[in-house]
Write a protein that holds these residues in place. Sequence first.
Motif, PDB file in Angstrom:
ATOM      1  N   GLN A   1      10.540  -3.613 -12.274  1.00 16.82           N
ATOM      2  CA  GLN A   1       9.194  -3.921 -11.796  1.00 16.82           C
ATOM      3  C   GLN A   1       8.140  -3.246 -12.667  1.00 16.82           C
ATOM      4  OE1 GLN A   1       8.651  -2.231  -7.924  1.00 16.82           O
ATOM      5  NE2 GLN A   1       9.121  -0.181  -8.591  1.00 16.82           N
ATOM      6  N   ASP A   2       6.933  -3.737 -12.569  1.00 20.53           N
ATOM      7  CA  ASP A   2       5.776  -3.100 -13.201  1.00 20.53           C
ATOM      8  C   ASP A   2       4.847  -2.646 -12.084  1.00 20.53           C
ATOM      9  OD1 ASP A   2       3.138  -2.734 -14.341  1.00 20.53           O
ATOM     10  OD2 ASP A   2       3.970  -3.581 -16.184  1.00 20.53           O
ATOM     11  N   CYS A   3       4.594  -1.357 -12.021  1.00 24.64           N
ATOM     12  CA  CYS A   3       3.796  -0.796 -10.925  1.00 24.64           C
ATOM     13  C   CYS A   3       2.354  -0.526 -11.338  1.00 24.64           C
ATOM     14  CB  CYS A   3       4.425   0.493 -10.407  1.00 24.64           C
ATOM     15  SG  CYS A   3       5.644   0.204  -9.119  1.00 24.64           S
ATOM     16  N   THR A   4       1.851  -1.240 -12.310  1.00 27.16           N
ATOM     17  CA  THR A   4       0.438  -1.062 -12.655  1.00 27.16           C
ATOM     18  C   THR A   4      -0.420  -1.269 -11.414  1.00 27.16           C
ATOM     19  OG1 THR A   4       0.763  -1.772 -14.934  1.00 27.16           O
ATOM     20  CG2 THR A   4      -1.461  -1.968 -14.039  1.00 27.16           C
ATOM     21  N   PHE A   5      -0.074  -2.292 -10.631  1.00 27.06           N
ATOM     22  CA  PHE A   5      -0.820  -2.580  -9.409  1.00 27.06           C
ATOM     23  C   PHE A   5      -0.046  -2.060  -8.206  1.00 27.06           C
ATOM     24  CE2 PHE A   5      -2.308  -6.001 -12.292  1.00 27.06           C
ATOM     25  CZ  PHE A   5      -3.622  -5.578 -12.379  1.00 27.06           C
TER      26      PHE A   5
ATOM     27  N   ILE B   1       3.451  -9.348  -7.514  1.00 33.95           N
ATOM     28  CA  ILE B   1       2.444  -8.566  -8.226  1.00 33.95           C
ATOM     29  C   ILE B   1       3.082  -7.488  -9.096  1.00 33.95           C
ATOM     30  CG2 ILE B   1       2.067  -6.790  -6.468  1.00 33.95           C
ATOM     31  CD1 ILE B   1      -0.582  -8.502  -8.708  1.00 33.95           C
ATOM     32  N   HIS B   2       4.414  -7.309  -8.961  1.00 39.35           N
ATOM     33  CA  HIS B   2       5.119  -6.310  -9.778  1.00 39.35           C
ATOM     34  C   HIS B   2       5.886  -6.950 -10.934  1.00 39.35           C
ATOM     35  CE1 HIS B   2       4.088  -3.050  -7.107  1.00 39.35           C
ATOM     36  NE2 HIS B   2       4.518  -3.743  -6.071  1.00 39.35           N
ATOM     37  N   GLU B   3       5.786  -8.273 -11.101  1.00 40.66           N
ATOM     38  CA  GLU B   3       6.448  -8.926 -12.231  1.00 40.66           C
ATOM     39  C   GLU B   3       5.614  -8.716 -13.491  1.00 40.66           C
ATOM     40  OE1 GLU B   3       6.973 -12.979 -11.110  1.00 40.66           O
ATOM     41  OE2 GLU B   3       8.382 -12.502  -9.471  1.00 40.66           O
ATOM     42  N   PRO B   4       6.209  -8.217 -14.566  1.00 33.64           N
ATOM     43  CA  PRO B   4       5.454  -7.852 -15.772  1.00 33.64           C
ATOM     44  C   PRO B   4       4.532  -8.952 -16.291  1.00 33.64           C
ATOM     45  CG  PRO B   4       7.686  -7.020 -15.915  1.00 33.64           C
ATOM     46  CD  PRO B   4       7.643  -7.882 -14.693  1.00 33.64           C
ATOM     47  N   GLU B   5       5.022 -10.201 -16.307  1.00 31.56           N
ATOM     48  CA  GLU B   5       4.183 -11.272 -16.844  1.00 31.56           C
ATOM     49  C   GLU B   5       2.985 -11.562 -15.932  1.00 31.56           C
ATOM     50  OE1 GLU B   5       7.965 -13.114 -15.043  1.00 31.56           O
ATOM     51  OE2 GLU B   5       7.378 -11.366 -16.231  1.00 31.56           O
ATOM     52  N   VAL B   6       3.177 -11.381 -14.604  1.00 33.30           N
ATOM     53  CA  VAL B   6       2.059 -11.550 -13.672  1.00 33.30           C
ATOM     54  C   VAL B   6       1.040 -10.444 -13.901  1.00 33.30           C
ATOM     55  CG1 VAL B   6       1.370 -11.557 -11.247  1.00 33.30           C
ATOM     56  CG2 VAL B   6       3.467 -12.739 -11.953  1.00 33.30           C
ATOM     57  N   VAL B   7       1.526  -9.221 -14.091  1.00 30.76           N
ATOM     58  CA  VAL B   7       0.637  -8.090 -14.366  1.00 30.76           C
ATOM     59  C   VAL B   7      -0.204  -8.375 -15.608  1.00 30.76           C
ATOM     60  CG1 VAL B   7       0.548  -5.665 -15.039  1.00 30.76           C
ATOM     61  CG2 VAL B   7       2.113  -6.402 -13.240  1.00 30.76           C
TER      62      VAL B   7
ATOM     63  N   ARG C   1      -2.532  -1.964 -22.376  1.00 32.81           N
ATOM     64  CA  ARG C   1      -2.003  -2.171 -21.040  1.00 32.81           C
ATOM     65  C   ARG C   1      -1.139  -0.984 -20.677  1.00 32.81           C
ATOM     66  NH1 ARG C   1       2.622  -6.083 -19.500  1.00 32.81           N
ATOM     67  NH2 ARG C   1       2.583  -4.506 -17.867  1.00 32.81           N
ATOM     68  N   LEU C   2      -0.827  -0.862 -19.418  1.00 34.79           N
ATOM     69  CA  LEU C   2      -0.057   0.298 -18.971  1.00 34.79           C
ATOM     70  C   LEU C   2       1.442   0.127 -19.154  1.00 34.79           C
ATOM     71  CD1 LEU C   2      -1.752   1.386 -15.636  1.00 34.79           C
ATOM     72  CD2 LEU C   2      -1.824   2.541 -17.827  1.00 34.79           C
ATOM     73  N   GLY C   3       1.914  -1.098 -19.123  1.00 29.10           N
ATOM     74  CA  GLY C   3       3.353  -1.288 -19.115  1.00 29.10           C
ATOM     75  C   GLY C   3       3.896  -0.920 -17.744  1.00 29.10           C
ATOM     76  N   SER C   4       5.155  -0.629 -17.664  1.00 25.09           N
ATOM     77  CA  SER C   4       5.757  -0.283 -16.380  1.00 25.09           C
ATOM     78  C   SER C   4       5.364   1.143 -15.995  1.00 25.09           C
ATOM     79  CB  SER C   4       7.282  -0.403 -16.455  1.00 25.09           C
ATOM     80  OG  SER C   4       7.650  -1.753 -16.582  1.00 25.09           O
ATOM     81  N   ASN C   5       4.821   1.276 -14.803  1.00 24.74           N
ATOM     82  CA  ASN C   5       4.375   2.571 -14.301  1.00 24.74           C
ATOM     83  C   ASN C   5       5.527   3.204 -13.535  1.00 24.74           C
ATOM     84  OD1 ASN C   5       3.072   4.757 -13.246  1.00 24.74           O
ATOM     85  ND2 ASN C   5       1.798   3.598 -11.819  1.00 24.74           N
ATOM     86  N   PHE C   6       6.470   3.803 -14.264  1.00 23.02           N
ATOM     87  CA  PHE C   6       7.665   4.348 -13.630  1.00 23.02           C
ATOM     88  C   PHE C   6       7.392   5.669 -12.911  1.00 23.02           C
ATOM     89  CE2 PHE C   6       9.359   1.819 -17.201  1.00 23.02           C
ATOM     90  CZ  PHE C   6      10.059   0.876 -16.465  1.00 23.02           C
ATOM     91  N   SER C   7       6.184   6.216 -13.082  1.00 24.59           N
ATOM     92  CA  SER C   7       5.855   7.475 -12.412  1.00 24.59           C
ATOM     93  C   SER C   7       5.325   7.255 -11.000  1.00 24.59           C
ATOM     94  CB  SER C   7       4.809   8.251 -13.221  1.00 24.59           C
ATOM     95  OG  SER C   7       3.590   7.526 -13.283  1.00 24.59           O
ATOM     96  N   CYS C   8       5.227   6.000 -10.583  1.00 27.34           N
ATOM     97  CA  CYS C   8       4.742   5.687  -9.237  1.00 27.34           C
ATOM     98  C   CYS C   8       5.597   6.414  -8.199  1.00 27.34           C
ATOM     99  CB  CYS C   8       4.810   4.180  -8.996  1.00 27.34           C
ATOM    100  SG  CYS C   8       4.495   3.693  -7.287  1.00 27.34           S
ATOM    101  N   ASP C   9       4.940   7.041  -7.205  1.00 27.04           N
ATOM    102  CA  ASP C   9       5.647   7.804  -6.173  1.00 27.04           C
ATOM    103  C   ASP C   9       6.615   6.944  -5.373  1.00 27.04           C
ATOM    104  OD1 ASP C   9       4.345  10.087  -6.897  1.00 27.04           O
ATOM    105  OD2 ASP C   9       2.786   9.920  -5.362  1.00 27.04           O
ATOM    106  N   TYR C  10       6.365   5.639  -5.360  1.00 28.70           N
ATOM    107  CA  TYR C  10       7.170   4.745  -4.530  1.00 28.70           C
ATOM    108  C   TYR C  10       8.188   3.944  -5.351  1.00 28.70           C
ATOM    109  CZ  TYR C  10       3.439   5.967  -1.342  1.00 28.70           C
ATOM    110  OH  TYR C  10       2.538   6.669  -0.588  1.00 28.70           O
ATOM    111  N   TYR C  11       8.304   4.235  -6.652  1.00 31.20           N
ATOM    112  CA  TYR C  11       9.216   3.468  -7.507  1.00 31.20           C
ATOM    113  C   TYR C  11      10.671   3.794  -7.152  1.00 31.20           C
ATOM    114  CZ  TYR C  11      11.424   1.531 -11.627  1.00 31.20           C
ATOM    115  OH  TYR C  11      12.197   0.787 -12.476  1.00 31.20           O
ATOM    116  N   PRO C  12      11.593   2.820  -7.080  1.00 34.62           N
ATOM    117  CA  PRO C  12      11.277   1.386  -7.121  1.00 34.62           C
ATOM    118  C   PRO C  12      11.065   0.864  -5.702  1.00 34.62           C
ATOM    119  CG  PRO C  12      13.640   1.691  -7.280  1.00 34.62           C
ATOM    120  CD  PRO C  12      13.043   3.062  -7.091  1.00 34.62           C
ATOM    121  N   CYS C  13       9.877   0.382  -5.413  1.00 36.89           N
ATOM    122  CA  CYS C  13       9.608  -0.071  -4.051  1.00 36.89           C
ATOM    123  C   CYS C  13      10.064  -1.510  -3.831  1.00 36.89           C
ATOM    124  CB  CYS C  13       8.130   0.077  -3.715  1.00 36.89           C
ATOM    125  SG  CYS C  13       7.023  -0.804  -4.817  1.00 36.89           S
TER     126      CYS C  13
END
Length: 497
Positions: free
Chosen positions: A423-427, A462-468, A406-418
């Motif tokens: 949050q988990d930005c996989t999606f 959709i950004h909650e880790p357990e939901v991801v 799994r990706l885990g938290s995608n902290f490199s997202c351009d919009y983090y923290p949106c």
Amino acid sequence: MSENTAPLPLKEYLLALEPTAHGGLIRKSSQEYDIPESEMLDASASLNPFGTPFEHPYTGLKIESLLEKGLDKMEQYPDNRYLEFKKAAAKFTGMGVKPENIIPGNGSTEIIRLVAECIIEEGDTVLIPQPTFSEYEIQCKVLGAKIKYIHQEELSSLDGEILEEAKILFVCNPNSPTGKLLTREEVIDIAERCARNKTLLFLDEAFIELADPSKSIADMAEGNEFLFIQRSLTKSFAIPGIRMGFGIASEDFAKVLDNARLSWNLGCVADTIATTLLDMEGGANSKFLRESREFIETERNFLMEKLTRRGFKPFESSVNYIFVDISEFSMNSTELAQRMAAHGVLIRDCNSFQEIGNQYIRIAVRTREENERIASTIKLVVNEWGREQAEAMLDTNIKNASDCGRLGSNFSCDYYPCHFEGQDCTFCFCPFYPCKDERTGGQWIESSAGGNVWSCLYCNIIHEPEVVDDVLSVLVKEGRNKESIKKAWKNALETRL
């Protein structure tokens, strides 16, 4: 080519010329995208959106009558003096212009070629401010000229050294594609500097009737042997299929050009229609052209606002087209033009202008209904493109999750923290968009273009880790399709809402 066949005796510099790409665009796009020609909207050609004078009864003009009148002369050569045309053109221009100052032309391109042929010798230098109308360059290259580009901003500060080496300086006012209109004082200054340095100023006023004819310097032509002014009728009267225009120069200069032009360059139909249009009461300030300018201003302001809302950067314009910077989008001008054409709307990809790159487009101002269609099509295209990019990112993330666990938290997202910390930005792009379920925190909001659109601004789920984790467990195993999306919604979200 046969070994025994000698090469054509062409001038070598002609071999690198490219054909003019204008004309036939509606038919080409119609065939390419399988859209009826009648359903194509051409916002690439900058014609008067107020229509032709024949569409407005108060002008008293009927195209059928003019065609019949013109065709009555079909079996005889036109009078190559074009006396009535010259008289009407002088009256139309006003500002003290006389029939002896007028040179008839079969549209802008022929007039540019005529002046170039009479002035340029192979190896001469011409100055072309960029970006501007590409025909200046094409026609001068045919004569073997060396093209020296300058920037539009340099026009006000050209020094004698630069002007002295140039045979012609081309200035388009208002300029195409930018729509900028120089003041009369600015143009007079340029004309005087050109005259002092014996450089011909070719002033193209093809769109000035649709901008502000008071900015013309046609009254200066008689007293300046180094000034030539071009006028085009096809834009102002929205009839590009009937080629007609004219030049304005001092009487001596005009006589030389008139003798040098191609004989009978206006056919009987073009001569009849052009002379009648030019003879309208009021000339460049006729009721038809005054109302055209008012209509253009209203619709240009409307379209400018719509384009700004789309996130584009339109330049201020004085005329019936808008130059737009799209550099903030990853989509370039060529791709945008192609995607617009696929939806039946043609815009001008400015990549063909000198050294301008693929970050600019030009959009013609049309009627209100057509302008709304242009704006809505841009929105549709941008949304489609954005969805494609986001879905490609989503598929990549799903694949990475499959490969890596799994990706885990995608902290490199351009919009983090949106949304929220942790949050988990996989999606980053929600696989359920638009879910239209207000239990998520999403809601309907009013769109800037009118109507409602689904907004995810206040949805965090959709950004909650357990939901991801729960969503990924389905999509990694079954791939992203309609059935797996439904299953992931049921397993991961329905139980939490």
